[in-house]
Write a protein that holds these residues in place. Structure first.
Motif, short mmCIF file in Angstrom:
data_model
loop_
_atom_site.label_atom_id
_atom_site.label_comp_id
_atom_site.label_asym_id
_atom_site.label_seq_id
_atom_site.Cartn_x
_atom_site.Cartn_y
_atom_site.Cartn_z
N GLY A 198 0.82 -1.21 0.00
CA GLY A 198 0.00 0.00 0.00
C GLY A 198 0.85 1.26 0.00
O GLY A 198 0.56 2.21 -0.74
N LEU A 199 1.90 1.28 0.82
CA LEU A 199 2.77 2.45 0.87
C LEU A 199 3.43 2.70 -0.47
O LEU A 199 3.45 3.84 -0.97
CB LEU A 199 3.83 2.25 1.96
CG LEU A 199 4.90 3.34 2.07
CD1 LEU A 199 4.28 4.67 2.45
CD2 LEU A 199 5.97 2.93 3.06
N CYS A 200 3.98 1.65 -1.07
CA CYS A 200 4.64 1.81 -2.37
C CYS A 200 3.66 2.28 -3.44
O CYS A 200 3.98 3.16 -4.26
CB CYS A 200 5.30 0.50 -2.79
SG CYS A 200 6.67 -0.01 -1.73
N THR A 201 2.47 1.71 -3.44
CA THR A 201 1.48 2.08 -4.45
C THR A 201 1.08 3.54 -4.33
O THR A 201 1.00 4.27 -5.33
CB THR A 201 0.24 1.18 -4.33
OG1 THR A 201 0.63 -0.18 -4.47
CG2 THR A 201 -0.78 1.53 -5.41
N ILE A 202 0.84 4.02 -3.10
CA ILE A 202 0.43 5.41 -2.91
C ILE A 202 1.54 6.36 -3.34
O ILE A 202 1.30 7.37 -4.02
CB ILE A 202 0.04 5.65 -1.44
CG1 ILE A 202 -1.20 4.84 -1.08
CG2 ILE A 202 -0.20 7.13 -1.18
CD1 ILE A 202 -2.41 5.17 -1.91
N LEU A 203 2.78 6.05 -2.98
CA LEU A 203 3.89 6.90 -3.39
C LEU A 203 4.04 6.93 -4.91
O LEU A 203 4.28 8.00 -5.49
CB LEU A 203 5.19 6.41 -2.75
CG LEU A 203 5.34 6.63 -1.24
CD1 LEU A 203 6.62 5.98 -0.73
CD2 LEU A 203 5.34 8.11 -0.90
N LEU A 204 3.88 5.78 -5.55
CA LEU A 204 4.03 5.73 -6.99
C LEU A 204 2.86 6.39 -7.71
O LEU A 204 3.05 7.04 -8.74
CB LEU A 204 4.18 4.27 -7.44
CG LEU A 204 5.45 3.58 -6.94
CD1 LEU A 204 5.42 2.09 -7.27
CD2 LEU A 204 6.69 4.22 -7.54
N VAL A 205 1.66 6.24 -7.18
CA VAL A 205 0.51 6.93 -7.77
C VAL A 205 0.69 8.44 -7.70
O VAL A 205 0.40 9.18 -8.65
CB VAL A 205 -0.80 6.50 -7.07
CG1 VAL A 205 -1.95 7.42 -7.46
CG2 VAL A 205 -1.15 5.07 -7.44
#
Length: 321
Positions: free
Chosen positions: A200-207
């Motif tokens: 979740g953390l990686c996805t939010i940062l990448l989004v």
């Protein structure tokens, strides 16, 4: 009248400067500026004192303790670098350090790779009404306390947990097992928990990083005939270099310094199959009273974090295209 005043010649000993500025004024400003710099340091001083007392001082004491054989109570015995020699020669300790590097695959590489894929799909709906809901659901594992997450996953992966119930429901009874209790599956099962937490953390940062990419870059790529895959590797991936660097840095540190998830889900077992350096430092210091060896392992862990993180920072540093 102004011209008359302006034509008055300067007297002897009077220095003239462009714009009619007084030559003494810069000196006065410089003299006034010096106390300003000291006032700035005075504002920072409390934070520096706190950092020195709670970070630098414990770090120095850890290095000092690592050179002694000490049980935390009695007199300490100087042993030099014997504790470090034990860390690098003891098979169990080397196995424990290896476990941390295996977890990097699950805590870091897999979440970043999946995060890129998920972020590419989520980016298209983040501007719609369901965008906030999607981002909230993805970020939920970061909000849940890690202790609670460890307990929940222990139930899910237990012998009668949800995973085995689903496998039995589809006729895969032979596949079922206590995922956190077998030597062959315990460490990957802990890694799956880490993947779920970090995704979740990686996805939010990448989004967030994708939302800052100039749309004209995608338009130019399409005009050149680039498909979705070529567009991803030519535009999206280079533009996310800094965000990927942040994701890798945070997740690698989380893998090497992991403690709570392992302690709650497996307590390092079976055997030392899922024991990580953070958990072993705790056991050596508080259970076995080997403060010197625990300190040496802590120093080695700090150096491993630096060795892994500094190259990532160097490779991902730079300006976005």
């Amino acid at each position: 009248m102004t011209s008359a005043l302006g034509s008055v010649p300067a007297g002897p000993g009077t220095a003239t400067r462009p714009g009619g500025a007084d030559p003494a004024q810069p000196a006065r400003r410089n003299r006034r500026g010096r106390p300003t710099r000291w006032i700035g340091w005075l504002w920072v001083l409390p934070a520096l004192l706190m950092y020195g007392f709670f970070v630098l001082r414990p770090l120095a004491l850890t290095v000092q303790y690592s050179l002694y054989r000490w049980n935390g109570i009695g007199p300490a015995q100087w042993v030099g670098f014997d504790n470090y020699l034990t860390v690098f020669t003891d098979r169990d300790l080397l196995k424990i350090i290896t476990n941390a590097f295996v977890l990097i695959i699950f805590f870091s590489f897999i979440p970043v790779a999946l995060g890129l894929l998920v972020a590419s799909l989520v980016r298209r709906i983040t501007t719609g009404p369901g965008g906030t809901l999607v981002r909230t659901v993805l970020f939920l594992p970061q909000v849940i306390p890690l202790v609670a997450a460890g307990i929940a996953w222990s139930w899910v992966l237990s012998s009668n947990g949800l995973v085995n119930q689903l496998l039995r429901a589809v006729g895969l009874d032979r596949v079922t097992r206590p995922w956190l209790g077998e030597f062959s599956t315990a460490l990957p099962a802990v890694g799956v928990i880490g993947t779920w937490i970090m995704l979740g953390l990686c996805t939010i940062l990448l989004v967030t990083g994708m939302s800052k990419i100039d749309p004209s870059l995608y338009e130019a790529a399409r005009m050149d005939g680039a498909g979705p895959i070529r567009e991803f590797f030519a535009v999206t991936l280079p533009s996310l270099r800094q965000e990927i660097g942040v994701c890798l840095t945070v997740t690698v540190i989380a893998a090497l310094a992991s403690f709570d998830i392992v302690y709650i889900s497996t307590s390092g077992g079976p055997g030392i199959q899922t024991t990580v350096p953070g958990l072993e430092i705790y056991r050596l210091a508080f259970s076995q009273r080997q403060v010197g060896l625990a300190s040496a392992l802590g120093v080695v862990l700090m150096l491993l974090v630096l060795v892994c993180v500094l190259p990532i920072q160097r490779l991902t540093r730079g300006e976005k295209p």
